[in-house]
Design an enzyme around this catalytic site. Structure first.
Site, PDB file in Angstrom:
ATOM      1  N   LYS A 154      -1.153  -9.764   2.334  1.00  0.00           N
ATOM      2  CA  LYS A 154      -0.540  -9.226   3.555  1.00  0.00           C
ATOM      3  C   LYS A 154      -1.496  -8.316   4.306  1.00  0.00           C
ATOM      4  O   LYS A 154      -2.272  -7.568   3.698  1.00  0.00           O
ATOM      5  CB  LYS A 154       0.743  -8.458   3.205  1.00  0.00           C
ATOM      6  CG  LYS A 154       1.534  -7.999   4.448  1.00  0.00           C
ATOM      7  CD  LYS A 154       2.904  -7.463   4.075  1.00  0.00           C
ATOM      8  CE  LYS A 154       2.874  -6.034   3.594  1.00  0.00           C
ATOM      9  NZ  LYS A 154       2.407  -5.084   4.639  1.00  0.00           N
ATOM     10  N   ASP A 170       0.831  -1.203   0.000  1.00  0.00           N
ATOM     11  CA  ASP A 170       0.000   0.000   0.000  1.00  0.00           C
ATOM     12  C   ASP A 170       0.865   1.252   0.000  1.00  0.00           C
ATOM     13  O   ASP A 170       0.353   2.373  -0.113  1.00  0.00           O
ATOM     14  CB  ASP A 170      -0.990  -0.006   1.169  1.00  0.00           C
ATOM     15  CG  ASP A 170      -0.314  -0.117   2.530  1.00  0.00           C
ATOM     16  OD1 ASP A 170       0.926  -0.099   2.598  1.00  0.00           O
ATOM     17  OD2 ASP A 170      -1.042  -0.222   3.535  1.00  0.00           O
ATOM     18  N   SER A 171       2.178   1.070   0.075  1.00  0.00           N
ATOM     19  CA  SER A 171       3.108   2.183  -0.125  1.00  0.00           C
ATOM     20  C   SER A 171       2.989   2.768  -1.519  1.00  0.00           C
ATOM     21  O   SER A 171       3.533   3.846  -1.800  1.00  0.00           O
ATOM     22  CB  SER A 171       4.544   1.724   0.126  1.00  0.00           C
ATOM     23  OG  SER A 171       4.849   0.557  -0.616  1.00  0.00           O
ATOM     24  N   ASP A 184      -1.022  -6.189  -0.650  1.00  0.00           N
ATOM     25  CA  ASP A 184      -1.427  -5.623   0.636  1.00  0.00           C
ATOM     26  C   ASP A 184      -2.938  -5.449   0.723  1.00  0.00           C
ATOM     27  O   ASP A 184      -3.568  -4.928  -0.219  1.00  0.00           O
ATOM     28  CB  ASP A 184      -0.792  -4.248   0.820  1.00  0.00           C
ATOM     29  CG  ASP A 184       0.371  -4.259   1.790  1.00  0.00           C
ATOM     30  OD1 ASP A 184       0.540  -5.251   2.522  1.00  0.00           O
ATOM     31  OD2 ASP A 184       1.108  -3.265   1.825  1.00  0.00           O
ATOM     32  N   GLU A 191      -1.698  -5.962   8.278  1.00  0.00           N
ATOM     33  CA  GLU A 191      -0.930  -5.430   9.397  1.00  0.00           C
ATOM     34  C   GLU A 191      -1.582  -5.802  10.722  1.00  0.00           C
ATOM     35  O   GLU A 191      -2.790  -5.948  10.824  1.00  0.00           O
ATOM     36  CB  GLU A 191      -0.828  -3.904   9.294  1.00  0.00           C
ATOM     37  CG  GLU A 191      -0.005  -3.425   8.109  1.00  0.00           C
ATOM     38  CD  GLU A 191       0.125  -1.905   8.068  1.00  0.00           C
ATOM     39  OE1 GLU A 191      -0.325  -1.231   9.023  1.00  0.00           O
ATOM     40  OE2 GLU A 191       0.674  -1.394   7.081  1.00  0.00           O
ATOM     41  N   GLU A 202       8.935  -4.531  10.701  1.00  0.00           N
ATOM     42  CA  GLU A 202       9.342  -3.196  10.259  1.00  0.00           C
ATOM     43  C   GLU A 202       9.736  -2.321  11.431  1.00  0.00           C
ATOM     44  O   GLU A 202       8.990  -2.186  12.410  1.00  0.00           O
ATOM     45  CB  GLU A 202       8.218  -2.523   9.474  1.00  0.00           C
ATOM     46  CG  GLU A 202       8.590  -1.135   8.981  1.00  0.00           C
ATOM     47  CD  GLU A 202       7.598  -0.529   8.011  1.00  0.00           C
ATOM     48  OE1 GLU A 202       7.828   0.612   7.562  1.00  0.00           O
ATOM     49  OE2 GLU A 202       6.599  -1.202   7.692  1.00  0.00           O
TER      50      GLU A 202
END
Length: 277
Positions: free
Chosen positions: A110, A43-44, A82, A112, A174
Site C-alpha cells: 500500500k 504504518d500506524s 504499508d 498513499e 480515509e
C-alpha cells in the site's frame, strides 16, 4: 490467480470486505481465526505500538519487521504492507521498497496519494498494490475530513479513477464524506475500503488498538468493541499486588526436585559453601 481476485468477486456480489490492522503474530493469529479478510500492517504501527510521534518516523526496516511477524502469525491470510514515508519518491524507489515488504511476507503493498506511476510500475513487476486517498497520514498532519467541497471531491474521484486505471487491487478511502466515497466506489473496478468514509464502500478497516480500546483516544469513525486497556490495567495492578504480598507465585506455579536429587544437591552445595566474610 491474483490474491485480490476474491475481493473483486466480493465487490461484484455486494459482500463486504473486513480489513483490520495487525502488527504482531499473536494478534494476526486471532484475526485470522476470527475470519478477517485482510490483515493490514499499517504504518500506524508507529504511533500505536512503537511510541513514535507520527507515521513519518516509521522506517522500512520497521515495516519489514512487523510484516514478517504478522505473516508468521497468519501464514494463510492476505497481508497488506504499508510503504512508509519517503520510501517511494520515485517508481524505482517504490519498487525496491515494495520488494522488501513482499520478501517479508506481504501479498499487497500500500502507498498513499495519487501515484498511478507507482501502481503501474509495481503492477508491471507482478506486485499487487493498494492505493490510499482522502486523509493521508504521511502527508496531512491535521486529521480533518477531506473532499467536503465539490472541487476537492471531484479531484478525489479523478485520482481514484487514475489509480484504478493503473491497476490497484484495492483502494483505501480515509476520512471523506460518505457521498463521495459511495460515488468513488461506483466509479471504479477496484474494491474500496473505507475508514471514516461511511457505509457505502466495499469494505471497512479499523485500527486494531482503537477497536480494542487500548488507548484513551476517541474517534468518530471508530467503534470500540472492547475496552481492553482498562482490563489490562486491572490485570497489571493485580499482579503487582500479588507479588507484593507474596501471593504469587504459589505452590501450583512451582517446580520441585525429586527427594533423592534434592538430598544430593544440598549435600554438595553445603560442601561448597563459603564462610561469611
Amino acid at each position: 490467480m491474483s490474491v485480490s481476485a476474491r475481493f473483486f468477486d466480493m465487490k461484484r456480489a455486494g459482500a463486504p470486505i473486513a480489513v483490520l490492522t495487525a502488527y504482531d503474530a499473536p494478534t494476526a493469529r486471532l484475526e485470522a481465526e476470527a475470519g478477517v479478510d485482510v490483515l493490514l500492517v499499517g504504518d500506524s504501527v508507529g504511533v500505536n505500538v512503537l511510541g513514535y510521534a507520527s507515521e513519518r518516523e516509521v522506517s522500512l526496516a520497521d515495516m519489514v519487521h512487523h510484516v514478517g511477524a504478522v505473516r508468521r502469525g497468519a501464514p494463510r491470510s492476505v497481508v497488506i504492507g504499508d510503504l512508509p514515508f519517503r520510501t517511494y519518491e520515485t517508481p524505482a524507489e517504490a519498487l525496491a521498497s515494495a520488494r522488501a515488504l513482499v520478501a517479508a511476507g506481504a501479498d499487497i503493498v500500500k502507498f498513499e496519494g495519487a501515484r498511478p506511476d507507482v501502481a503501474g510500475t509495481l503492477r508491471g513487476e507482478g506486485i499487487e498494490t493498494c492505493g490510499h486517498l482522502g486523509l493521508e497520514p504521511q502527508t496531512h498532519l491535521a486529521p480533518r475530513v477531506k473532499g467536503r467541497a465539490a472541487p476537492d471531491a471531484l479531484k478525489l474521484l479523478e485520482d481514484a479513477r487514475a489509480l484504478d486505471d493503473a491497476g490497484v487491487s484495492l483502494l483505501v478511502l480515509e476520512m471523506i464524506p460518505q457521498e463521495v466515497a459511495r460515488e468513488v466506489t461506483r466509479a471504479i473496478c477496484a474494491p474500496t475500503i473505507g475508514i471514516g468514509a461511511g457505509g457505502g464502500t466495499d469494505g471497512q478497516v479499523l485500527v486494531v488498538t482503537d477497536l480494542l480500546g487500548v488507548g484513551e483516544r476517541e474517534f468518530r469513525h471508530n467503534r470500540r468493541y472492547q475496552r481492553f486497556g482498562p482490563l489490562a490495567l486491572d490485570a497489571f495492578r493485580a499482579y503487582v499486588h500479588d507479588v507484593g504480598r507474596r501471593d504469587f507465585p504459589c505452590e501450583e506455579n512451582a517446580a520441585h526436585m525429586a527427594p533423592e536429587e534434592l538430598e544430593a544437591f544440598l549435600a554438595q552445595a553445603r560442601g561448597l559453601s563459603r564462610a561469611a566474610p
